[in-house]
Design a protein around this motif. Structure first.
Motif, mmCIF file in Angstrom:
data_model
loop_
_atom_site.group_PDB
_atom_site.id
_atom_site.type_symbol
_atom_site.label_atom_id
_atom_site.label_comp_id
_atom_site.label_asym_id
_atom_site.label_seq_id
_atom_site.Cartn_x
_atom_site.Cartn_y
_atom_site.Cartn_z
ATOM 1 N N VAL A 11 11.171 -10.278 6.612
ATOM 2 C CA VAL A 11 9.643 -9.341 5.944
ATOM 3 C C VAL A 11 9.824 -7.791 6.488
ATOM 4 O O VAL A 11 9.531 -6.692 5.839
ATOM 5 N N ALA A 12 9.693 -7.630 7.928
ATOM 6 C CA ALA A 12 9.805 -6.761 8.346
ATOM 7 C C ALA A 12 10.747 -5.783 8.342
ATOM 8 O O ALA A 12 10.664 -4.058 8.556
ATOM 9 N N ALA A 13 12.174 -6.271 8.260
ATOM 10 C CA ALA A 13 13.021 -5.675 8.341
ATOM 11 C C ALA A 13 12.725 -5.185 6.694
ATOM 12 O O ALA A 13 13.389 -3.638 6.690
ATOM 13 N N ALA A 14 12.028 -5.624 5.449
ATOM 14 C CA ALA A 14 12.613 -4.913 4.671
ATOM 15 C C ALA A 14 11.533 -4.014 4.434
ATOM 16 O O ALA A 14 11.162 -2.561 3.591
ATOM 17 N N ALA A 15 10.528 -3.885 4.597
ATOM 18 C CA ALA A 15 9.187 -3.647 5.490
ATOM 19 C C ALA A 15 9.905 -1.837 6.032
ATOM 20 O O ALA A 15 9.316 -1.260 5.407
ATOM 21 N N ARG A 16 10.525 -2.066 7.057
ATOM 22 C CA ARG A 16 10.626 -1.052 7.967
ATOM 23 C C ARG A 16 11.587 -0.408 6.213
ATOM 24 O O ARG A 16 11.427 1.340 6.332
ATOM 25 N N SER A 17 12.361 -0.863 5.649
ATOM 26 C CA SER A 17 13.257 -0.043 4.659
ATOM 27 C C SER A 17 12.261 0.995 3.755
ATOM 28 O O SER A 17 12.503 1.578 3.033
ATOM 29 N N ILE A 18 11.454 -0.206 3.641
ATOM 30 C CA ILE A 18 9.996 0.847 1.685
ATOM 31 C C ILE A 18 9.652 2.010 2.857
ATOM 32 O O ILE A 18 9.323 2.706 1.822
ATOM 33 N N HIS A 19 9.528 1.996 3.557
ATOM 34 C CA HIS A 19 8.941 2.991 4.860
ATOM 35 C C HIS A 19 9.276 4.549 5.319
ATOM 36 O O HIS A 19 9.070 5.869 5.496
ATOM 37 N N PHE B 42 9.571 1.523 -8.957
ATOM 38 C CA PHE B 42 11.311 1.620 -8.983
ATOM 39 C C PHE B 42 11.378 -0.209 -8.971
ATOM 40 O O PHE B 42 11.292 -1.041 -8.320
ATOM 41 N N GLN B 43 12.625 -0.572 -9.170
ATOM 42 C CA GLN B 43 12.944 -2.289 -9.568
ATOM 43 C C GLN B 43 13.439 -2.282 -7.778
ATOM 44 O O GLN B 43 13.369 -3.964 -7.941
ATOM 45 N N LEU B 44 14.302 -1.632 -7.576
ATOM 46 C CA LEU B 44 14.810 -1.998 -6.273
ATOM 47 C C LEU B 44 13.285 -1.762 -5.234
ATOM 48 O O LEU B 44 13.555 -2.899 -4.042
ATOM 49 N N THR B 45 12.252 -1.688 -5.134
ATOM 50 C CA THR B 45 11.640 -1.837 -4.427
ATOM 51 C C THR B 45 10.921 -2.583 -4.377
ATOM 52 O O THR B 45 10.520 -3.802 -3.781
ATOM 53 N N GLN B 46 10.322 -2.674 -5.968
ATOM 54 C CA GLN B 46 9.647 -4.227 -6.609
ATOM 55 C C GLN B 46 10.607 -5.512 -6.178
ATOM 56 O O GLN B 46 10.137 -6.876 -5.972
ATOM 57 N N ARG B 47 11.947 -5.629 -6.068
ATOM 58 C CA ARG B 47 12.316 -6.519 -5.726
ATOM 59 C C ARG B 47 12.347 -7.210 -4.594
ATOM 60 O O ARG B 47 12.224 -8.397 -3.581
ATOM 61 N N LYS B 48 12.121 -6.000 -3.621
ATOM 62 C CA LYS B 48 12.131 -6.000 -1.559
ATOM 63 C C LYS B 48 10.473 -7.008 -2.140
ATOM 64 O O LYS B 48 10.661 -7.684 -0.794
ATOM 65 N N LEU B 49 9.826 -5.962 -2.420
ATOM 66 C CA LEU B 49 8.202 -6.659 -2.478
ATOM 67 C C LEU B 49 8.504 -8.670 -2.931
ATOM 68 O O LEU B 49 7.706 -9.035 -2.130
ATOM 69 N N ALA B 50 9.125 -8.324 -3.389
ATOM 70 C CA ALA B 50 9.172 -9.890 -4.101
ATOM 71 C C ALA B 50 9.086 -11.213 -3.225
ATOM 72 O O ALA B 50 9.199 -11.697 -2.780
ATOM 73 N N ASP C 164 9.359 12.087 -8.458
ATOM 74 C CA ASP C 164 7.115 12.213 -9.819
ATOM 75 C C ASP C 164 6.932 10.889 -9.741
ATOM 76 O O ASP C 164 6.153 10.810 -10.240
ATOM 77 N N ARG C 165 6.772 9.655 -8.986
ATOM 78 C CA ARG C 165 6.598 8.062 -9.007
ATOM 79 C C ARG C 165 6.233 7.371 -8.003
ATOM 80 O O ARG C 165 7.220 7.366 -7.091
ATOM 81 N N PRO C 166 5.460 6.802 -7.888
ATOM 82 C CA PRO C 166 5.330 5.649 -6.996
ATOM 83 C C PRO C 166 6.921 5.338 -6.732
ATOM 84 O O PRO C 166 6.930 4.694 -7.294
ATOM 85 N N ILE C 167 6.967 5.279 -5.186
ATOM 86 C CA ILE C 167 8.587 4.198 -5.523
ATOM 87 C C ILE C 167 8.026 3.003 -5.540
ATOM 88 O O ILE C 167 8.067 1.829 -5.889
ATOM 89 N N GLY C 168 6.822 2.574 -5.384
ATOM 90 C CA GLY C 168 6.073 1.094 -5.756
ATOM 91 C C GLY C 168 7.031 0.786 -7.352
ATOM 92 O O GLY C 168 6.790 -0.254 -7.966
ATOM 93 N N ASP D 190 1.048 -0.904 0.109
ATOM 94 C CA ASP D 190 -0.167 0.143 0.030
ATOM 95 C C ASP D 190 0.714 1.146 -0.744
ATOM 96 O O ASP D 190 0.964 2.203 -1.276
ATOM 97 N N TYR D 191 2.401 0.873 0.839
ATOM 98 C CA TYR D 191 2.846 2.728 0.837
ATOM 99 C C TYR D 191 3.460 3.123 -0.780
ATOM 100 O O TYR D 191 3.037 3.860 -1.187
ATOM 101 N N SER D 192 3.896 1.365 -1.038
ATOM 102 C CA SER D 192 4.261 2.036 -2.371
ATOM 103 C C SER D 192 3.492 2.153 -3.312
ATOM 104 O O SER D 192 4.275 2.605 -4.206
#
Length: 387
Positions: free
Chosen positions: A333-341, A281-289, A275-279, A266-268
């Motif tokens: 997962v929690a550590a990656a979530a913290r970094s995305i936020h 970006f490739q680095l964010t999508q890799r974390k989410l995957a 100028d675009r949602p961070i979701g 949701d946050y991404s």
């Protein structure tokens, strides 16, 4: 694709299991989630008895036990309840786990019929609270080295010692206390009103703050002979209760991880940078995957261990496998979530840092990562590396 359950693991559930899952999820969303950040911030549960009665009405205490007012569900249903509670907060799952899997299971499995009738119906309803006194200040992973002693004095028992890190300790009506005797380790039911018994709340915790943790002090606590749990002889008795609690953790941390993943998705999609949602970006999508894989692996592991348990084929090493794998996955997962936020991730406005620090405690209690790794090593080699 369903981010809650990407591989459709829940399709393997029965209608009754889904109904229990939904009931606990709805209760958590309506009654617990709106308050849990404030409880965490305050470092306590302000009305533990009110909370207990609500959870008791839902049938969550000792729900996989039979008789005495308990719901008598299967293990998977109990696991699903733990998953939905820990999706809100680990402290809430711990509240239920200590009451049901530890205190009530000890009484149900090892108590006399009189003890069961006295305590279990009231504990199942949430009218009475229990705690489980095994860990000591100098005896954590090695409970066999406990210093708490129980000695005979005529027909009575006299207990002396200290227990540490006891969830629900200061609000419990009865403590299941394990002590060394001349005949080995035995379990006792200690009413909170017993002279010489005291429970001191542990403050300044940085993790599991929406939970009440205490030190139990037993200073010449005199108990009648019928306070002894007659069926509990040796260390295997309390360890068997711990295995039940660990099973709840296998499921619970999958819920914490799922919450972190969903919050991050949701946050991404709403956080805009460059100028675009961070979701996007490739680095964010890799974390989410990677998070998605961990969450779904954890859910599959929990369900498999649950089905083995319901079939009577679960060994305690299977539970160790689940706790080791799923806690580690949830921490990632929690550590990656913290970094995305980003900076927002350290606030209680979002759930991720709260889950992240809670998981530090979950990784330690009910057996550390190292203990479960050695348990698996022993299962593979037949060699005991603990001593």
């Amino acid at each position: 694709m369903n981010p809650h359950d990407f591989l459709d693991v829940d399709r393997e559930l029965t209608d009754e299991e889904r109904a229990i899952r939904d009931a606990v999820r709805d209760y958590g969303a309506a009654e617990l989630l709106p308050h849990v950040a404030d409880w965490f911030d305050a470092g306590t549960i302000p009305d533990p008895r009110g909370l207990a009665k609500g959870l008791g009405r839902l049938g969550l205490f000792g729900m996989n036990l039979s008789g005495y007012g308990c719901a008598g569900t299967n293990a998977v249903s109990y696991g699903l309840a733990c998953r939905e509670l820990e999706a809100v907060d680990s402290g809430l799952r711990s509240f239920v786990s200590v009451q049901g899997s530890l205190a009530m299971t000890a009484i149900h499995r090892f108590g006399s019929e009189e003890q069961r009738r006295e305590w279990l119906p009231r504990m199942a309803s949430g009218e009475a609270l229990g705690c489980f006194g095994l860990t000591e200040p100098d005896s954590g992973s090695d409970p066999g080295s406990m210093r708490t002693r129980a000695r005979r004095d005529g027909a009575d028992w006299v207990l002396d010692g200290t227990k540490m890190w006891i969830t629900n300790g200061s609000v419990a009506d009865v403590a299941v206390v394990w002590a060394a005797t001349d005949d080995g380790i035995r379990g006792f039911l200690v009413p909170a009103s017993a002279p010489g018994f005291s429970a001191n709340v542990i403050h300044k915790k940085l993790s599991l703050r929406a939970s009440i943790t205490s030190e139990l002090v037993l200073d010449g606590v005199r108990l009648p002979g019928d306070a002894l749990l007659p069926g509990a002889e040796g260390l295997r008795a309390p360890l068997s209760c711990l295995s039940e609690a660990r099973f709840g953790i296998v499921w619970g941390v999958a819920g914490a991880a799922r919450t972190c993943l969903l919050a991050s998705v949701d946050y991404s999609k709403t956080r805009v940078q460059f100028d675009r949602p961070i979701g996007g970006f490739q680095l964010t999508q890799r974390k989410l995957a990677d998070m998605l894989v961990d969450v779904n692996h954890a859910m599959m592991t929990a369900l498999r261990v649950g089905r083995l348990k319901d079939a009577g084929r679960a060994h305690h090493s299977h539970v160790s496998f689940g706790k080791l794998a799923n806690v580690r996955a949830a921490q990632r997962v929690a550590a990656a979530a913290r970094s995305i936020h980003g900076a927002n991730g350290i606030t209680l406005e979002y759930p991720v840092m709260r889950h992240m620090v809670n998981l530090e405690t979950v990784a330690t209690y009910e057996g550390t990562e190292e203990v479960h790794a050695l348990t698996l090593g022993r299962a593979l080699t037949g060699l005991d590396a603990f001593r």
